[in-house]
Write a protein that holds these residues in place. Structure first.
Motif, PDB file in Angstrom:
ATOM      1  N   LEU A 167       0.833  -1.192   0.000  1.00 51.72           N
ATOM      2  CA  LEU A 167       0.000   0.000   0.000  1.00 51.72           C
ATOM      3  C   LEU A 167       0.875   1.253   0.000  1.00 51.72           C
ATOM      4  CD1 LEU A 167      -2.478  -1.210   2.733  1.00 51.72           C
ATOM      5  CD2 LEU A 167      -2.885  -1.185   0.285  1.00 51.72           C
ATOM      6  N   THR A 168       0.384   2.317  -0.596  1.00 54.50           N
ATOM      7  CA  THR A 168       1.104   3.590  -0.585  1.00 54.50           C
ATOM      8  C   THR A 168       0.340   4.571   0.286  1.00 54.50           C
ATOM      9  OG1 THR A 168      -0.055   4.296  -2.571  1.00 54.50           O
ATOM     10  CG2 THR A 168       2.064   3.224  -2.878  1.00 54.50           C
ATOM     11  N   THR A 205       0.199   8.799   1.866  1.00 54.56           N
ATOM     12  CA  THR A 205       0.649  10.175   1.718  1.00 54.56           C
ATOM     13  C   THR A 205       1.624  10.501   2.844  1.00 54.56           C
ATOM     14  OG1 THR A 205      -1.163  11.043   3.048  1.00 54.56           O
ATOM     15  CG2 THR A 205      -1.550  10.823   0.672  1.00 54.56           C
ATOM     16  N   GLN A 206       2.400  11.542   2.654  1.00 52.58           N
ATOM     17  CA  GLN A 206       3.377  11.931   3.668  1.00 52.58           C
ATOM     18  C   GLN A 206       2.679  12.374   4.948  1.00 52.58           C
ATOM     19  OE1 GLN A 206       6.633  11.401   3.328  1.00 52.58           O
ATOM     20  NE2 GLN A 206       6.850  11.992   5.461  1.00 52.58           N
ATOM     21  N   ALA A 207       1.495  12.970   4.831  1.00 53.41           N
ATOM     22  CA  ALA A 207       0.752  13.402   6.021  1.00 53.41           C
ATOM     23  C   ALA A 207       0.308  12.198   6.857  1.00 53.41           C
ATOM     24  CB  ALA A 207      -0.453  14.238   5.614  1.00 53.41           C
ATOM     25  N   ASP A 208      -0.109  11.122   6.206  1.00 55.85           N
ATOM     26  CA  ASP A 208      -0.496   9.913   6.942  1.00 55.85           C
ATOM     27  C   ASP A 208       0.703   9.251   7.603  1.00 55.85           C
ATOM     28  OD1 ASP A 208      -3.166  10.163   6.349  1.00 55.85           O
ATOM     29  OD2 ASP A 208      -3.063   8.872   4.571  1.00 55.85           O
ATOM     30  N   ILE A 209       1.833   9.258   6.919  1.00 51.28           N
ATOM     31  CA  ILE A 209       3.044   8.669   7.504  1.00 51.28           C
ATOM     32  C   ILE A 209       3.479   9.469   8.720  1.00 51.28           C
ATOM     33  CG2 ILE A 209       5.499   8.205   7.087  1.00 51.28           C
ATOM     34  CD1 ILE A 209       4.713   7.586   4.165  1.00 51.28           C
ATOM     35  N   ASN A 248       1.552  -2.482   4.345  1.00 50.80           N
ATOM     36  CA  ASN A 248       1.454  -3.814   3.736  1.00 50.80           C
ATOM     37  C   ASN A 248       0.239  -4.561   4.277  1.00 50.80           C
ATOM     38  OD1 ASN A 248       2.249  -4.632   6.273  1.00 50.80           O
ATOM     39  ND2 ASN A 248       4.328  -5.126   5.668  1.00 50.80           N
ATOM     40  N   GLY A 249      -0.137  -5.601   3.548  1.00 52.25           N
ATOM     41  CA  GLY A 249      -1.299  -6.385   3.925  1.00 52.25           C
ATOM     42  C   GLY A 249      -1.077  -7.277   5.129  1.00 52.25           C
ATOM     43  N   GLU A 250       0.171  -7.672   5.367  1.00 56.61           N
ATOM     44  CA  GLU A 250       0.460  -8.543   6.508  1.00 56.61           C
ATOM     45  C   GLU A 250       0.126  -7.874   7.838  1.00 56.61           C
ATOM     46  OE1 GLU A 250       2.356  -8.498   3.787  1.00 56.61           O
ATOM     47  OE2 GLU A 250       2.068 -10.581   3.208  1.00 56.61           O
TER      48      GLU A 250
END
Length: 136
Positions: A79-80, A82-86, A94-96
């Motif tokens: 998954l990607t 946005t910088q604000a979410d990070i 990732n799905g795991e």
């Protein structure tokens, strides 16, 4: 999805074979399907289910369909964000991580399929015994 359909059909066959009248089976079957649906994992993830309902959760064939489809779709998923979410620590990359957060990491896809096949066989054996010994 085919195993889900066969499990539902087998459960309906079992309930109708165990009930003595049509009216009783029409009353009992929706209640059983509602309980199975409620513990299927759509409304409450297996990881957040209270321990005293774990036995009901294990009897829901829909749960194994849901977990199997979730594992199929989420394994290897990237998954990607946005910088604000990070920056806000709201990002899952990732799905795991989603699999472990939902509590799907206790079984494999093949394990789900084997449990569904077991449900089908057990339901049909009980239906046969109900027709053989309860119906006159």
């Amino acid at each position: 999805m085919i195993l889900c359909s066969l499990s539902a059909t087998s459960l309906a066959l079992m309930i109708s074979a165990l009930c003595r009248t049509i009216h009783m089976s029409v009353t009992v079957l929706p209640m059983v399907f509602e309980i199975v649906r409620l513990f299927g994992g759509f409304f409450l993830a297996p990881a957040s289910l209270p321990k005293y309902f774990s036995w009901l959760d294990a009897l829901s064939y829909i749960k194994y369909v849901y977990v199997g489809i979730g594992l199929n779709e989420l394994r290897g998923l990237k998954l990607t964000c946005t910088q604000a979410d990070i920056d806000a620590n709201k990002c899952i990359t990732n799905g795991e991580t989603t699999i472990s957060n939902l509590g799907f990491d206790y079984i494999t896809i093949w394990g789900c399929a084997l449990i569904l096949i077991s449900f089908i066989i057990i339901y049909r054996i009980i239906a046969y015994l109900g027709i053989r010994f309860l119906k006159c």
